[in-house]
Motif scaffolding. Sequence first.
Motif, PDB file in Angstrom:
ATOM      1  N   VAL A  91       0.879  -1.170   0.000  1.00 58.18           N
ATOM      2  CA  VAL A  91       0.000   0.000   0.000  1.00 58.18           C
ATOM      3  C   VAL A  91       0.911   1.213   0.000  1.00 58.18           C
ATOM      4  CG1 VAL A  91      -1.996   1.137   1.017  1.00 58.18           C
ATOM      5  CG2 VAL A  91      -1.651  -1.320   1.387  1.00 58.18           C
ATOM      6  N   ASP A  92       0.866   1.952  -1.081  1.00 56.35           N
ATOM      7  CA  ASP A  92       1.780   3.058  -1.323  1.00 56.35           C
ATOM      8  C   ASP A  92       1.071   4.385  -1.042  1.00 56.35           C
ATOM      9  OD1 ASP A  92       4.634   3.236  -2.653  1.00 56.35           O
ATOM     10  OD2 ASP A  92       3.501   4.917  -3.490  1.00 56.35           O
ATOM     11  N   PHE A  93       1.859   5.440  -0.899  1.00 53.88           N
ATOM     12  CA  PHE A  93       1.307   6.752  -0.565  1.00 53.88           C
ATOM     13  C   PHE A  93       1.177   7.618  -1.814  1.00 53.88           C
ATOM     14  CE2 PHE A  93       2.921   5.174   3.388  1.00 53.88           C
ATOM     15  CZ  PHE A  93       1.987   5.601   4.314  1.00 53.88           C
ATOM     16  N   SER A  94      -0.068   7.846  -2.235  1.00 56.99           N
ATOM     17  CA  SER A  94      -0.305   8.825  -3.286  1.00 56.99           C
ATOM     18  C   SER A  94      -0.308  10.201  -2.635  1.00 56.99           C
ATOM     19  CB  SER A  94      -1.631   8.551  -4.010  1.00 56.99           C
ATOM     20  OG  SER A  94      -2.718   8.511  -3.107  1.00 56.99           O
ATOM     21  N   ASP A 107      -5.412   9.140  -9.129  1.00 54.02           N
ATOM     22  CA  ASP A 107      -5.250   8.915 -10.568  1.00 54.02           C
ATOM     23  C   ASP A 107      -3.779   8.943 -10.976  1.00 54.02           C
ATOM     24  OD1 ASP A 107      -7.979   8.715 -10.901  1.00 54.02           O
ATOM     25  OD2 ASP A 107      -8.252  10.775 -11.607  1.00 54.02           O
ATOM     26  N   THR A 108      -3.035   9.884 -10.423  1.00 53.05           N
ATOM     27  CA  THR A 108      -1.608   9.987 -10.740  1.00 53.05           C
ATOM     28  C   THR A 108      -0.873   8.721 -10.326  1.00 53.05           C
ATOM     29  OG1 THR A 108      -1.611  12.394 -10.521  1.00 53.05           O
ATOM     30  CG2 THR A 108       0.504  11.278 -10.262  1.00 53.05           C
ATOM     31  N   TRP A 109      -1.190   8.192  -9.159  1.00 54.61           N
ATOM     32  CA  TRP A 109      -0.508   6.971  -8.693  1.00 54.61           C
ATOM     33  C   TRP A 109      -0.951   5.739  -9.474  1.00 54.61           C
ATOM     34  CZ3 TRP A 109       1.615  10.821  -6.397  1.00 54.61           C
ATOM     35  CH2 TRP A 109       2.792  10.627  -5.679  1.00 54.61           C
ATOM     36  N   HIS A 110      -2.194   5.725  -9.942  1.00 54.09           N
ATOM     37  CA  HIS A 110      -2.601   4.637 -10.837  1.00 54.09           C
ATOM     38  C   HIS A 110      -1.722   4.638 -12.098  1.00 54.09           C
ATOM     39  CE1 HIS A 110      -6.022   2.543  -9.153  1.00 54.09           C
ATOM     40  NE2 HIS A 110      -6.624   3.666  -8.826  1.00 54.09           N
ATOM     41  N   ALA A 117       3.721  -2.573 -12.032  1.00 53.52           N
ATOM     42  CA  ALA A 117       3.624  -3.263 -10.746  1.00 53.52           C
ATOM     43  C   ALA A 117       3.693  -4.775 -10.906  1.00 53.52           C
ATOM     44  CB  ALA A 117       2.335  -2.874 -10.035  1.00 53.52           C
ATOM     45  N   LEU A 118       4.518  -5.395 -10.066  1.00 54.17           N
ATOM     46  CA  LEU A 118       4.676  -6.849 -10.072  1.00 54.17           C
ATOM     47  C   LEU A 118       3.885  -7.514  -8.943  1.00 54.17           C
ATOM     48  CD1 LEU A 118       8.538  -6.824 -10.554  1.00 54.17           C
ATOM     49  CD2 LEU A 118       6.860  -7.393 -12.309  1.00 54.17           C
ATOM     50  N   VAL A 119       3.379  -6.710  -8.012  1.00 56.05           N
ATOM     51  CA  VAL A 119       2.587  -7.219  -6.897  1.00 56.05           C
ATOM     52  C   VAL A 119       1.269  -6.459  -6.865  1.00 56.05           C
ATOM     53  CG1 VAL A 119       4.679  -7.762  -5.578  1.00 56.05           C
ATOM     54  CG2 VAL A 119       3.507  -5.570  -5.190  1.00 56.05           C
ATOM     55  N   ASP A 120       0.297  -6.977  -6.118  1.00 57.07           N
ATOM     56  CA  ASP A 120      -0.957  -6.262  -5.953  1.00 57.07           C
ATOM     57  C   ASP A 120      -0.724  -5.039  -5.078  1.00 57.07           C
ATOM     58  OD1 ASP A 120      -2.150  -8.142  -7.532  1.00 57.07           O
ATOM     59  OD2 ASP A 120      -3.254  -9.143  -5.917  1.00 57.07           O
ATOM     60  N   TYR A 121      -1.618  -4.059  -5.180  1.00 54.90           N
ATOM     61  CA  TYR A 121      -1.332  -2.799  -4.500  1.00 54.90           C
ATOM     62  C   TYR A 121      -2.607  -2.017  -4.193  1.00 54.90           C
ATOM     63  CZ  TYR A 121      -1.902  -1.117  -9.317  1.00 54.90           C
ATOM     64  OH  TYR A 121      -2.393  -0.872 -10.583  1.00 54.90           O
ATOM     65  N   GLY A 122      -2.495  -1.163  -3.203  1.00 50.59           N
ATOM     66  CA  GLY A 122      -3.519  -0.188  -2.870  1.00 50.59           C
ATOM     67  C   GLY A 122      -2.840   1.139  -2.616  1.00 50.59           C
ATOM     68  N   PHE A 123      -3.648   2.163  -2.316  1.00 49.04           N
ATOM     69  CA  PHE A 123      -3.107   3.494  -2.069  1.00 49.04           C
ATOM     70  C   PHE A 123      -3.645   4.081  -0.776  1.00 49.04           C
ATOM     71  CE2 PHE A 123      -3.510   3.714  -6.908  1.00 49.04           C
ATOM     72  CZ  PHE A 123      -2.198   3.316  -7.123  1.00 49.04           C
TER      73      PHE A 123
END
Length: 462
Positions: A91-94, A107-110, A117-123
């Motif tokens: 889970v990354d920081f937008s 949207d920018t982080w998408h 991305a090689l792994v699943d992710y959220g923001f």
Amino acid sequence: MGRTIFAGGTVVTAEGSFDADVLVEDEKIVAVGTDLSYEVAETIDVSGKLLMPGFIDGHTHMDMPFGGTVTADDWATGTAAALAGGTTTIVDFSLQDVDGSLGDAVDTWHEKARGKALVDYGFHVAITNLAQVKDEISRLPELGVSSIKIFMAYKGTPLYAEDADLFEAMQIAREAGVLVMVHAENGDVVAKLQEQALAAGNTDPVYHALTRPEEAEAEATNRAIQLAEIAGAPLLVVHVSCAAALEPIHRAHELGQTVYAETCPQYFVFSVEDLRKPGFEGAKYVCSPPMREKWNREPLWRGLQLGDLQIFGSDHCAFNFEGQKDLGRNDFTKIPNGCPGAEERAMVLWTHGVLEGRVSENQFVAVLATNQAKVHGLYPRKGMLAPGSDADIVVWDPMLETTATVANRHGNVDYTPYEGMDFHGGPSEVYVRGNLAYKDGDVIAEHGSGRFVERNFTHPAI
């Protein structure tokens, strides 16, 4: 994909460990049990290995602007490093542009993650201008985002938030069902100490730590907890680095307040002494909160043991030594704050925690996977090996021996603070939704194979 049976291993969950097979079909776990057999199924022999739910890292900074530069790892190289450490979801920081909306940040982080991305992710969303976006917070769950971050540090930058904004954000988030995360350091105190240090001609990297004392983190941690109590809001304090900051967290738990807390691997293997290394080498260890005196490690271990620290994140925020860290060669305040750690996170915890008897293998899984999934709104889809969950699986080899070098790292950084460090135990194979993504040192997953995962904060009891 067809059916796959992981056979002959020991399943390790947050609750216990037991010998069992794991059956996977169509990217989901179908069954966990003994003597599972299907005529049409590929069998993967994991004898002698431990089967764990894919690790979740709720604290990464990929392709993020900071201090006039951008982190060295983008979503391709950063998630490769994460995979090599057994992580299947981040889970990354937008970061909100000071004049932009929260939706724009997401949207920018998408776009940053797409095709890489090689792994699943959220923001998460880091708020830089609450007045402009306060009405948007309630709509974040519609975007699959269930958390916001407020910075009590970095006075003089758009990241810094006054108490009034922090408190109002807590009130709004409470009503919206959104979790507030805080970077807890007293920004006013740090700014004044930095000003005084520079005026005295103290420019070396060690002054990064000396101007961010433990008491400044402890005071801000306590203040955030008290404000959250007044607002009636749950709180997540990230990257807890010292005993003084852990004290108000423990007290809040004794009083029944919903406070989640995270710590990170760097605080268990590095110290302020690393910032004193000759020349400019200390810059490699500059992150915030800073490395502390070594004696803080034992209280942090106790925090993990007692459950005051429920999650173990990396705060992966990588900058190259040449061309980035050296921006602060004559002024420690200009050294970009952050260190790589997504690849080493689990191996640090296993080597120094499990093997040294400080935490159990079940606590290891809890703070790396299960609790992460609960706190970050991914449970039960992620963070467990159970029917219906995503088939994110780490095949952990307790006999694996690794010595970290910049040459065998999978990220895009020109150094590693872990250079020469020996790790005992590590992932031999990593599967993302049942698909082999990493094996024996090689990243196999295709760029863009990681998927965005919508999150929903549910006020979990841990």
